[in-house]
Design a protein around this motif. Structure first.
Motif, mmCIF file in Angstrom:
data_model
loop_
_atom_site.group_PDB
_atom_site.id
_atom_site.type_symbol
_atom_site.label_atom_id
_atom_site.label_comp_id
_atom_site.label_asym_id
_atom_site.label_seq_id
_atom_site.Cartn_x
_atom_site.Cartn_y
_atom_site.Cartn_z
ATOM 1 N N THR A 349 0.846 -1.197 0.000
ATOM 2 C CA THR A 349 0.000 0.000 0.000
ATOM 3 C C THR A 349 0.877 1.240 0.000
ATOM 4 O O THR A 349 1.996 1.237 0.522
ATOM 5 C CB THR A 349 -0.924 0.048 1.231
ATOM 6 N N GLN A 351 0.596 5.735 0.363
ATOM 7 C CA GLN A 351 -0.194 6.948 0.572
ATOM 8 C C GLN A 351 0.750 8.134 0.633
ATOM 9 O O GLN A 351 1.942 7.989 0.922
ATOM 10 C CB GLN A 351 -1.043 6.859 1.846
ATOM 11 N N GLY A 359 -4.300 8.018 -1.233
ATOM 12 C CA GLY A 359 -3.514 7.087 -2.037
ATOM 13 C C GLY A 359 -2.666 7.832 -3.053
ATOM 14 O O GLY A 359 -3.008 8.928 -3.495
ATOM 15 N N GLY A 404 -7.599 5.568 2.451
ATOM 16 C CA GLY A 404 -6.564 6.553 2.203
ATOM 17 C C GLY A 404 -5.321 6.012 1.535
ATOM 18 O O GLY A 404 -4.278 6.671 1.552
ATOM 19 N N THR A 405 -5.400 4.827 0.919
ATOM 20 C CA THR A 405 -4.224 4.243 0.265
ATOM 21 C C THR A 405 -4.569 3.779 -1.135
ATOM 22 O O THR A 405 -5.734 3.595 -1.492
ATOM 23 C CB THR A 405 -3.678 3.034 1.039
ATOM 24 N N THR A 483 4.293 5.221 3.465
ATOM 25 C CA THR A 483 3.649 6.502 3.775
ATOM 26 C C THR A 483 4.552 7.640 3.327
ATOM 27 O O THR A 483 5.750 7.466 3.096
ATOM 28 C CB THR A 483 3.375 6.627 5.277
#
Length: 486
Positions: A349, A351, A359, A404-405, A483
């Protein structure tokens, strides 16, 4: 792409879309086009001066994905220019770039990266020897053409463009070039052997650019094919003694393996982890050869699979120097342990750093690492297949990504047998089972898309906790969650 030497067992993933996790081999390719000449300092290449050095540029690719064992019959690319700079941080339009192949912009040369090498090492020599100022060239850029007219070397099968891929069934697809076509494919310092391409006054040097073709070919969701750059460079010699070769056999029969065997040539990165520098496959006699090679010491990592589906334990031969013959390496298939492949299954993932985060696309290169001795961690090639795995494309919408990813998933086929390790000796190699059980760390290196290897995200490298592979079972791997990505 990663600035580390990897490619072998690694797979190139693009988020949010799952790129083709092709087949458990390794290799790579390239991308770009068009005039990047605005930053070239023409005064850097004067002629007739004995204080200058001279250089010639060659192309090689010991590919692992060529037919009939791989999915591609041909991969055509058209080289329009090769440029070099003494600064590892110079931008594409900065002054000081040296044109190593000034003849190419007017007459680009098409090369089949899966073609027959002219002398068993080099696919092509790009232009005449070029004079240049002495120095340590720490960055190289390869520029591809997609609109220029060719004067030589055009493959009959490449009718849809100057850069194309021909599949095993004969179908031809143009290779789309990424946005890097405007600046050239960057080969950063971390992917140039021995800390740069050193040219002294009065010296003549050969620069080899090695394309890991296969891992650089990505099939998009609409069925088109795209080039993503991963390549290495280094000073080589066109004379004898610049190769590493050997033979691989089955330990039980002493004969070549009736199947597919992947051989990776590796060197340690800054963190002491063996990363793939070059990879190839054995021929019908079980033989392999890496050439040309920059001088140095390498580790050889081998994984195989026979025609019945039996998977062999990873085998590691350490301390092999350029010019060596690795005699005979015996792979071990242990009943009930290495009978088939194990599968490592996980998710990546990404973000960005917004508040709240959302994302964002990134390139993540996945490798399978195994610690085979107290001070030796290697990149283990995936189990080689006989044909490409069907591309499984998935978007963030149908993958149920965490909030959010953006995300993508992967399935990596590995050997479940314990590694066999030995030290190179010209008199023969003794292989012994590792005292450590089979255990893999899935390692991900994140880079900014179309950046030529610029690290991305707050932590560009993430490692999942080690897992133990089990034959015929899909073992879950902890999510690699990036992140703060661009």
């Amino acid at each position: 792409m990663s600035t580390n030497r990897d490619t072998s067992t690694s797979k190139l993933l693009r988020l949010p879309t799952l790129l083709s996790i092709l087949f458990g081999t390794l290799a790579l390719a390239i991308a770009i086009v068009a005039g990047c000449s605005s930053g070239i300092n023409s005064s850097s290449t004067p002629t007739g001066n004995s204080t200058l050095g001279t250089a010639s540029v060659r192309i090689s690719d010991p590919s692992t994905c060529t037919a009939p064992n791989g999915p591609y019959a041909h991969v055509y690319i058209t080289v329009a220019d090769i440029q070099a700079h003494t600064s590892a941080h110079a931008g594409a339009n900065d002054a000081g770039w040296v044109d190593l192949t000034p003849n190419l912009p007017a007459a680009p040369v098409q090369i089949d990266l899966l073609g027959q090498a002219n002398n068993q090492c080099f696919l092509a020599t790009l232009g005449a020897t070029q004079q240049l100022q002495p120095g340590n060239y720490q960055q190289i850029r390869v520029i591809l053409a997609d609109t220029a007219s060719l004067t030589s070397g055009k493959g009959d099968a490449c009718t849809n463009g100057l850069n194309c891929v021909v599949l095993n069934d004969g179908s031809t697809y143009p290779l789309q070039l990424s946005s890097e076509s405007k600046t050239g494919i960057k080969i950063p310092l971390g992917q140039i052997a021995n800390g740069g391409f050193h040219v002294g006054a009065g010296q003549t040097k050969d620069l080899d650019i090695d394309f890991d073709t296969c891992d650089s070919i990505v099939q998009n969701g609409d069925g088109t094919y795209q080039l993503k750059p991963v390549l290495h460079a280094g000073e080589v010699s066109s004379i004898a003694g610049t190769s590493i070769n050997g033979t691989v056999v089955d330990s039980a029969t002493g004969s070549q393996i009736n199947g597919v065997v992947t051989v990776a040539l590796e060197q340690k990165d800054a963190n002491g982890i063996d990363r793939v520098f070059m990879s190839t496959m054995t021929d019908s006699n079980g033989m392999f050869v890496f050439c040309p090679l920059p001088s140095g010491t390498y580790d050889v990592v081998i994984v195989g699979r026979d025609s019945t589906g039996v998977v062999y334990s990873p085998t590691v031969v350490t301390g092999v120097t350029t010019g060596s013959t690795v005699s005979t390496v015996a792979l071990h298939a242990l009943p009930g342990v290495s009978a088939g492949a194990a599968v490592l299954q996980g998710q990546v993932t990404t973000q960005n750093g917004a508040n709240p985060p959302a994302g964002t696309a990134a390139h993540v290169q996945i490798s399978t690492l195994e610690t085979v001795a107290s001070s030796l961690t290697v990149t283990v090639p995936l189990v080689p297949s006989y044909s490409s795995v069907q591309v499984a494309l998935a978007t963030a919408n149908n993958l149920s990504c965490p909030a959010g990813t953006d995300c993508t998933s992967y399935n990596l086929k590995t050997s479940a047998g314990p590694a066999f390790v030995g030290t190179y000796s010209s008199s023969g190699i003794t292989l012994t089972p590792s005292a450590l059980p089979a255990s893999y760390i899935v390692d991900g290196l994140a880079t900014v898309p179309a950046s030529g290897g610029t690290a991305d995200c707050t932590n560009s490298e993430l490692k999942a906790p080690a897992v133990t592979p089990v034959v015929g079972v899909s073992t879950s791997v902890a999510t690699l969650a990036y992140t703060g990505c661009q």
